[in-house]
Design an enzyme around this catalytic site. Structure first.
Site, PDB file in Angstrom:
ATOM      1  N   HIS A  10       0.831  -1.201   0.000  1.00 21.82           N
ATOM      2  CA  HIS A  10       0.000   0.000   0.000  1.00 21.82           C
ATOM      3  C   HIS A  10       0.862   1.247   0.000  1.00 21.82           C
ATOM      4  O   HIS A  10       2.062   1.201   0.258  1.00 21.82           O
ATOM      5  CB  HIS A  10      -0.967   0.004   1.195  1.00 21.82           C
ATOM      6  CG  HIS A  10      -0.335   0.350   2.505  1.00 21.82           C
ATOM      7  ND1 HIS A  10      -0.895   1.241   3.391  1.00 21.82           N
ATOM      8  CD2 HIS A  10       0.810  -0.059   3.086  1.00 21.82           C
ATOM      9  CE1 HIS A  10      -0.121   1.354   4.462  1.00 21.82           C
ATOM     10  NE2 HIS A  10       0.913   0.571   4.304  1.00 21.82           N
ATOM     11  N   CYS A  68       4.005   5.136   5.490  1.00 23.62           N
ATOM     12  CA  CYS A  68       4.104   3.922   6.305  1.00 23.62           C
ATOM     13  C   CYS A  68       5.545   3.414   6.300  1.00 23.62           C
ATOM     14  O   CYS A  68       6.245   3.538   5.296  1.00 23.62           O
ATOM     15  CB  CYS A  68       3.172   2.848   5.742  1.00 23.62           C
ATOM     16  SG  CYS A  68       3.159   1.313   6.692  1.00 23.62           S
ATOM     17  N   GLN A  86      -7.071  -2.524  10.031  1.00 21.75           N
ATOM     18  CA  GLN A  86      -8.284  -1.740  10.240  1.00 21.75           C
ATOM     19  C   GLN A  86      -9.339  -2.213   9.238  1.00 21.75           C
ATOM     20  O   GLN A  86      -9.027  -2.552   8.100  1.00 21.75           O
ATOM     21  CB  GLN A  86      -7.987  -0.252  10.063  1.00 21.75           C
ATOM     22  CG  GLN A  86      -7.063   0.289  11.157  1.00 21.75           C
ATOM     23  CD  GLN A  86      -6.751   1.755  10.956  1.00 21.75           C
ATOM     24  OE1 GLN A  86      -7.654   2.576  10.848  1.00 21.75           O
ATOM     25  NE2 GLN A  86      -5.467   2.082  10.897  1.00 21.75           N
ATOM     26  N   SER A 109      -5.514   5.830  10.021  1.00 17.19           N
ATOM     27  CA  SER A 109      -4.105   6.144   9.748  1.00 17.19           C
ATOM     28  C   SER A 109      -3.947   7.225   8.685  1.00 17.19           C
ATOM     29  O   SER A 109      -2.943   7.927   8.658  1.00 17.19           O
ATOM     30  CB  SER A 109      -3.367   4.890   9.282  1.00 17.19           C
ATOM     31  OG  SER A 109      -3.417   3.903  10.279  1.00 17.19           O
ATOM     32  N   HIS A 112      -5.208   5.579   1.752  1.00 18.35           N
ATOM     33  CA  HIS A 112      -4.350   4.555   1.155  1.00 18.35           C
ATOM     34  C   HIS A 112      -4.801   4.236  -0.262  1.00 18.35           C
ATOM     35  O   HIS A 112      -5.976   4.366  -0.582  1.00 18.35           O
ATOM     36  CB  HIS A 112      -4.483   3.206   1.896  1.00 18.35           C
ATOM     37  CG  HIS A 112      -4.427   3.253   3.367  1.00 18.35           C
ATOM     38  ND1 HIS A 112      -3.358   2.781   4.088  1.00 18.35           N
ATOM     39  CD2 HIS A 112      -5.321   3.693   4.290  1.00 18.35           C
ATOM     40  CE1 HIS A 112      -3.592   2.916   5.382  1.00 18.35           C
ATOM     41  NE2 HIS A 112      -4.781   3.471   5.529  1.00 18.35           N
TER      42      HIS A 112
END
Length: 118
Positions: A10, A68, A86, A109, A112
């Site tokens: 991702h 990330c 998640q 977060s 994505h």
């Protein structure tokens, strides 16, 4: 419970609404705190357009753009099963076919794009 696993890579772009406002790219969080969700989505949409014309560039783009720590591995998260990510991320990943790239996915977060790799 299903033991089905998927593998995905991702690209995460964090923004003002992200749970943690720091990353390896922005340790003090100053850029993330100044990024609106709309800005983050715009960045991802342009990366996604690039990926649709050149899917092989995913790991390179993830390495350069993702907030990330998986960026060091080209965005690769390794294999995971249900209940490990998640919920919106998990659902999007399991819905993809191997090799497909998701639309924008929102989580706590950030935003994505996900490529299912296995």
């Amino acid at each position: 419970m299903s033991s089905e696993k998927v593998r995905a890579s991702h690209i995460l772009i964090k923004h003002q609404g992200s749970r943690r406002k720091s990353s390896w790219k922005d340790p003090d969080g100053s850029l993330i705190s100044a990024t609106t969700r709309d800005d983050a989505v715009s960045q991802l949409q342009s990366l996604r357009q690039e990926l649709l014309s050149d899917p092989a560039s995913f790991s390179d783009l993830a390495s350069r753009h993702s907030h990330c720590s998986s960026a060091k591995r080209g965005g690769d998260l390794g294999p995971f099963g249900r209940g490990q990510m998640q919920k919106p991320f998990e659902e999007a990943t399991f819905a993809l076919k191997v090799g497909e790239i998701s639309d924008i996915v929102d989580t706590d977060s950030g935003v994505h794009i996900i490529k299912r790799t296995g």
